[in-house]
Design a protein around this motif. Structure first.
Motif, PDB file in Angstrom:
ATOM      1  N   SER A   1      47.541  -6.730  44.871  1.00 14.30           N
ATOM      2  CA  SER A   1      45.774  -7.161  45.706  1.00 14.30           C
ATOM      3  C   SER A   1      45.540  -6.555  44.658  1.00 14.30           C
ATOM      4  CB  SER A   1      45.485  -5.174  45.725  1.00 14.30           C
ATOM      5  OG  SER A   1      47.263  -5.031  46.457  1.00 14.30           O
ATOM      6  N   LEU A   2      44.931  -7.611  44.384  1.00 15.36           N
ATOM      7  CA  LEU A   2      43.842  -7.747  43.286  1.00 15.36           C
ATOM      8  C   LEU A   2      43.966  -9.896  43.222  1.00 15.36           C
ATOM      9  CD1 LEU A   2      41.577  -7.632  41.235  1.00 15.36           C
ATOM     10  CD2 LEU A   2      42.816  -7.485  38.852  1.00 15.36           C
ATOM     11  N   ILE A   3      44.933 -10.362  43.500  1.00 16.41           N
ATOM     12  CA  ILE A   3      45.232 -12.015  43.705  1.00 16.41           C
ATOM     13  C   ILE A   3      44.022 -11.837  44.331  1.00 16.41           C
ATOM     14  CG2 ILE A   3      46.723 -13.560  43.524  1.00 16.41           C
ATOM     15  CD1 ILE A   3      48.067 -12.492  40.926  1.00 16.41           C
ATOM     16  N   HIS A   4      45.503 -11.455  45.880  1.00 19.05           N
ATOM     17  CA  HIS A   4      44.827 -11.526  46.851  1.00 19.05           C
ATOM     18  C   HIS A   4      43.323 -11.282  47.446  1.00 19.05           C
ATOM     19  CE1 HIS A   4      44.705 -11.051  51.149  1.00 19.05           C
ATOM     20  NE2 HIS A   4      44.039 -10.172  51.872  1.00 19.05           N
ATOM     21  N   GLN A   5      42.640 -10.430  46.607  1.00 14.00           N
ATOM     22  CA  GLN A   5      41.481  -9.967  46.731  1.00 14.00           C
ATOM     23  C   GLN A   5      40.679 -11.237  46.381  1.00 14.00           C
ATOM     24  OE1 GLN A   5      39.422  -8.291  48.455  1.00 14.00           O
ATOM     25  NE2 GLN A   5      37.541  -8.609  48.268  1.00 14.00           N
ATOM     26  N   LEU A   6      41.118 -11.627  45.169  1.00 12.18           N
ATOM     27  CA  LEU A   6      40.360 -12.615  44.388  1.00 12.18           C
ATOM     28  C   LEU A   6      40.301 -13.989  45.408  1.00 12.18           C
ATOM     29  CD1 LEU A   6      41.947 -12.384  40.592  1.00 12.18           C
ATOM     30  CD2 LEU A   6      39.483 -12.737  41.294  1.00 12.18           C
ATOM     31  N   SER A   7      41.744 -14.506  46.528  1.00  9.14           N
ATOM     32  CA  SER A   7      41.268 -15.349  47.213  1.00  9.14           C
ATOM     33  C   SER A   7      40.358 -15.191  48.229  1.00  9.14           C
ATOM     34  CB  SER A   7      42.675 -15.653  47.803  1.00  9.14           C
ATOM     35  OG  SER A   7      43.300 -14.367  48.858  1.00  9.14           O
ATOM     36  N   ILE A   8      40.263 -14.151  48.422  1.00  9.91           N
ATOM     37  CA  ILE A   8      38.789 -13.907  49.504  1.00  9.91           C
ATOM     38  C   ILE A   8      37.527 -14.555  48.941  1.00  9.91           C
ATOM     39  CG2 ILE A   8      37.585 -11.894  50.680  1.00  9.91           C
ATOM     40  CD1 ILE A   8      40.333 -10.469  51.473  1.00  9.91           C
ATOM     41  N   GLU A   9      37.316 -13.089  47.578  1.00 11.17           N
ATOM     42  CA  GLU A   9      36.273 -13.970  47.069  1.00 11.17           C
ATOM     43  C   GLU A   9      36.265 -14.871  46.431  1.00 11.17           C
ATOM     44  OE1 GLU A   9      34.185 -11.818  45.430  1.00 11.17           O
ATOM     45  OE2 GLU A   9      34.842 -10.064  46.245  1.00 11.17           O
ATOM     46  N   ARG A  10      36.589 -15.778  46.684  1.00 12.32           N
ATOM     47  CA  ARG A  10      36.628 -17.828  45.984  1.00 12.32           C
ATOM     48  C   ARG A  10      35.984 -18.307  47.050  1.00 12.32           C
ATOM     49  NH1 ARG A  10      42.649 -20.394  44.609  1.00 12.32           N
ATOM     50  NH2 ARG A  10      41.266 -22.397  45.272  1.00 12.32           N
ATOM     51  N   ARG A  11      35.986 -17.965  48.497  1.00 14.07           N
ATOM     52  CA  ARG A  11      35.659 -19.202  49.786  1.00 14.07           C
ATOM     53  C   ARG A  11      34.548 -17.732  50.236  1.00 14.07           C
ATOM     54  NH1 ARG A  11      41.281 -17.566  50.641  1.00 14.07           N
ATOM     55  NH2 ARG A  11      40.937 -15.802  52.290  1.00 14.07           N
ATOM     56  N   ASP A  12      33.939 -16.919  49.646  1.00 16.78           N
ATOM     57  CA  ASP A  12      33.219 -16.483  49.848  1.00 16.78           C
ATOM     58  C   ASP A  12      31.194 -16.804  49.698  1.00 16.78           C
ATOM     59  OD1 ASP A  12      30.747 -14.539  50.529  1.00 16.78           O
ATOM     60  OD2 ASP A  12      31.637 -12.704  49.591  1.00 16.78           O
ATOM     61  N   THR A  13      30.483 -17.537  50.019  1.00 20.07           N
ATOM     62  CA  THR A  13      29.753 -18.188  49.556  1.00 20.07           C
ATOM     63  C   THR A  13      28.774 -17.858  50.073  1.00 20.07           C
ATOM     64  OG1 THR A  13      29.776 -19.366  52.461  1.00 20.07           O
ATOM     65  CG2 THR A  13      30.605 -20.537  50.539  1.00 20.07           C
ATOM     66  N   THR A  14      28.541 -16.303  50.698  1.00 19.41           N
ATOM     67  CA  THR A  14      27.283 -15.697  49.911  1.00 19.41           C
ATOM     68  C   THR A  14      27.220 -15.270  49.261  1.00 19.41           C
ATOM     69  OG1 THR A  14      27.812 -13.549  50.361  1.00 19.41           O
ATOM     70  CG2 THR A  14      27.854 -14.524  52.295  1.00 19.41           C
ATOM     71  N   VAL A  15      27.674 -14.750  48.087  1.00 22.12           N
ATOM     72  CA  VAL A  15      27.052 -14.269  46.557  1.00 22.12           C
ATOM     73  C   VAL A  15      28.037 -15.606  46.012  1.00 22.12           C
ATOM     74  CG1 VAL A  15      28.286 -13.475  44.396  1.00 22.12           C
ATOM     75  CG2 VAL A  15      28.480 -12.404  46.922  1.00 22.12           C
ATOM     76  N   ARG A  16      28.636 -16.475  45.912  1.00 23.15           N
ATOM     77  CA  ARG A  16      28.396 -17.669  45.067  1.00 23.15           C
ATOM     78  C   ARG A  16      27.890 -19.373  46.065  1.00 23.15           C
ATOM     79  NH1 ARG A  16      32.001 -14.240  43.212  1.00 23.15           N
ATOM     80  NH2 ARG A  16      31.678 -14.149  40.990  1.00 23.15           N
ATOM     81  N   PRO A  17      27.249 -19.814  46.168  1.00 23.41           N
ATOM     82  CA  PRO A  17      27.101 -21.283  47.654  1.00 23.41           C
ATOM     83  C   PRO A  17      27.827 -22.102  47.222  1.00 23.41           C
ATOM     84  CG  PRO A  17      25.325 -21.023  46.007  1.00 23.41           C
ATOM     85  CD  PRO A  17      25.713 -19.624  45.109  1.00 23.41           C
ATOM     86  N   PHE A  18      29.363 -22.528  46.855  1.00 26.23           N
ATOM     87  CA  PHE A  18      30.063 -23.120  46.884  1.00 26.23           C
ATOM     88  C   PHE A  18      31.406 -22.745  46.772  1.00 26.23           C
ATOM     89  CE2 PHE A  18      29.497 -21.545  42.703  1.00 26.23           C
ATOM     90  CZ  PHE A  18      30.416 -21.201  41.869  1.00 26.23           C
ATOM     91  N   LEU A  19      32.753 -23.783  47.301  1.00 25.02           N
ATOM     92  CA  LEU A  19      33.494 -23.207  47.513  1.00 25.02           C
ATOM     93  C   LEU A  19      34.574 -23.443  46.429  1.00 25.02           C
ATOM     94  CD1 LEU A  19      34.248 -24.331  50.646  1.00 25.02           C
ATOM     95  CD2 LEU A  19      33.988 -22.431  50.428  1.00 25.02           C
ATOM     96  N   THR A  20      35.709 -23.057  46.398  1.00 26.12           N
ATOM     97  CA  THR A  20      36.375 -23.738  44.629  1.00 26.12           C
ATOM     98  C   THR A  20      38.107 -23.738  44.794  1.00 26.12           C
ATOM     99  OG1 THR A  20      36.795 -20.879  44.407  1.00 26.12           O
ATOM    100  CG2 THR A  20      35.441 -22.010  43.222  1.00 26.12           C
ATOM    101  N   PRO A  21      38.150 -24.379  45.905  1.00 22.86           N
ATOM    102  CA  PRO A  21      39.418 -25.043  46.667  1.00 22.86           C
ATOM    103  C   PRO A  21      39.753 -25.671  44.731  1.00 22.86           C
ATOM    104  CG  PRO A  21      38.179 -27.145  46.956  1.00 22.86           C
ATOM    105  CD  PRO A  21      36.940 -26.331  46.158  1.00 22.86           C
ATOM    106  N   TRP A  22      39.032 -25.973  43.793  1.00 23.92           N
ATOM    107  CA  TRP A  22      40.092 -26.936  42.651  1.00 23.92           C
ATOM    108  C   TRP A  22      40.678 -25.417  41.783  1.00 23.92           C
ATOM    109  CZ3 TRP A  22      37.372 -24.886  38.558  1.00 23.92           C
ATOM    110  CH2 TRP A  22      35.799 -24.463  39.137  1.00 23.92           C
TER     111      TRP A  22
END
Length: 380
Positions: free
Chosen positions: A325-346
């Motif tokens: 569940s934590l890893i799934h939520q991390l995958s959501i967080e990394r796509r949330d640009t409202t908190v961090r204004p950048f994507l992390t596809p790498w």
């Protein structure tokens, strides 16, 4: 006591009349020892294998393989059988590991609790026990070993004891060595032990560069670089728990460690979690998952950016379902640009550790094998 982690480099002794060529390479005895370990590891990982197949795996000559197989059989570490081939009815000898040929004990020591395991040469756990840790950690470890040695382990060939503990000292090792009858004691920190378990016994993943995050009372990380555990010059690499993370800029230990989980779980559910059992879903637990993922993403971005490991594993005493569940939520967080204004596809792929508890006690039990029978990490 042998440490697998990296440490301060010793000053190089100036070379005077010694030719450079004589200072490199392995002595004949060291070459023989390495070849024995390589053959045993090939049989452990891929066996049963014939001499021809061993040659393909290890690149050694037929006579050399035969001599090594004879030594391993004499030591009771392998067995041989006839393999029948369907074409033409021919047969050949194949060689398999004898897991019962050697055993090892591993202890994981935390400030409040510990775990001890007995494993055979294949990595199979024969016995696992948990215990409470007092202020007298050495006495606690001795009691755990003595209790284990009253059972199955009493009559087995045990090659040594491995300890996974942060902050364990040489003086403690010397005291314990004088109190137990085991032939060797080896010590590593928790994350390095977990990495060794993944490297030696874990699921098939590219292991040239691997990161492991362990979540317990505190949060720590370990790194495998070019197949070798790396702990930094002073052994402090991976001390990520004091990092200030997330939008609220709080220490990772306080946001993700077990103290934060205690605040949202009943005592019964917390003890259930410590035993590795799955937890029922609840709004409070879901809130912890979201908060933990938001704070963990900062160090994960740093690890992925600087080290770029093939995989980032998450382990510790969390149930596997909670880690997923934590890893799934991390995958959501990394796509949330409202908190961090950048994507992390790498960012590196993330997955749960292969073993319960992060494999820390198992990795500790592997330390004597890696020193005596199997190829150590430095061997690649």
């Amino acid at each position: 006591m042998r440490y697998l982690r990296t440490g301060p480099r010793r000053a190089q002794v100036p070379l005077t009349d010694i030719k450079r060529g004589k200072t490199v390479g392995l002595r004949s005895g060291e070459i023989a020892d390495r070849n024995i370990r390589v053959i045993l590891e090939a049989i452990r990982r891929h066996g049963p294998l014939t001499r021809l197949e061993l040659g393909q795996h290890c690149g050694l000559s037929g006579p050399g393989i035969t001599n090594i197989l004879r030594r391993l059989a004499d030591d009771g570490l392998i067995s041989s059988n006839r393999r029948n081939h369907h074409v033409g009815g021919a047969s050949s000898s194949e060689f398999a590991l004898r897991p019962e040929g050697a055993f090892s004990i591993g202890i994981r020591l935390r400030p409040s609790h510990g775990e001890i395991v007995l494993i055979d040469l294949s990595g199979q756990v024969h016995e696992r026990r948990t215990f409470s840790v007092t202020d007298a950690a050495v006495d606690t470890a001795k009691t755990a070993v003595d209790d284990l040695m009253q059972g199955e382990a009493k009559s087995l060939r045990i090659v040594g004891l491995g300890i996974a503990a942060n902050g364990w000292t040489d003086e403690q090792t010397d005291r314990l060595a004088a109190m137990v009858t085991l032939p060797r004691i080896f010590v590593e920190n928790e994350c390095t032990a977990a990495l060794l378990a993944e490297r030696t016994m874990g699921n098939a993943v590219p292991l040239d560069a691997l990161a492991m995050i362990i979540i317990d009372e505190d949060v720590q990380a370990g790194y495998l670089i070019r197949g070798i555990p790396f702990s930094g010059v002073h052994g402090r690499a991976g001390s990520i728990g004091e990092m200030h993370t997330g939008a609220d800029n709080v220490p990772l230990n306080g946001a993700v460690g077990f103290g934060a989980l205690r605040a949202v779980l009943s005592q019964e559910d917390f003890e259930r979690m410590r035993e590795g059992r799955e937890l029922p879903r609840s709004p409070a637990l879901d809130k912890w998952v979201r908060s933990a993922a938001g704070h963990l993403l900062d160090p994960i971005l740093a690890i992925a950016g600087f080290i770029a490991p093939s995989t980032i594993m998450i382990g510790g005493d969390l149930p596997r379902g909670l880690i997923e569940s934590l890893i799934h939520q991390l995958s959501i967080e990394r796509r949330d640009t409202t908190v961090r204004p950048f994507l992390t596809p790498w960012i590196s792929p993330m997955k749960p550790a292969s073993f319960s508890g992060g494999g820390i006690a198992l990795g500790a039990a592997l330390l004597p094998f890696l020193d005596t029978l199997l190829p150590p990490p430095a061997a690649g």
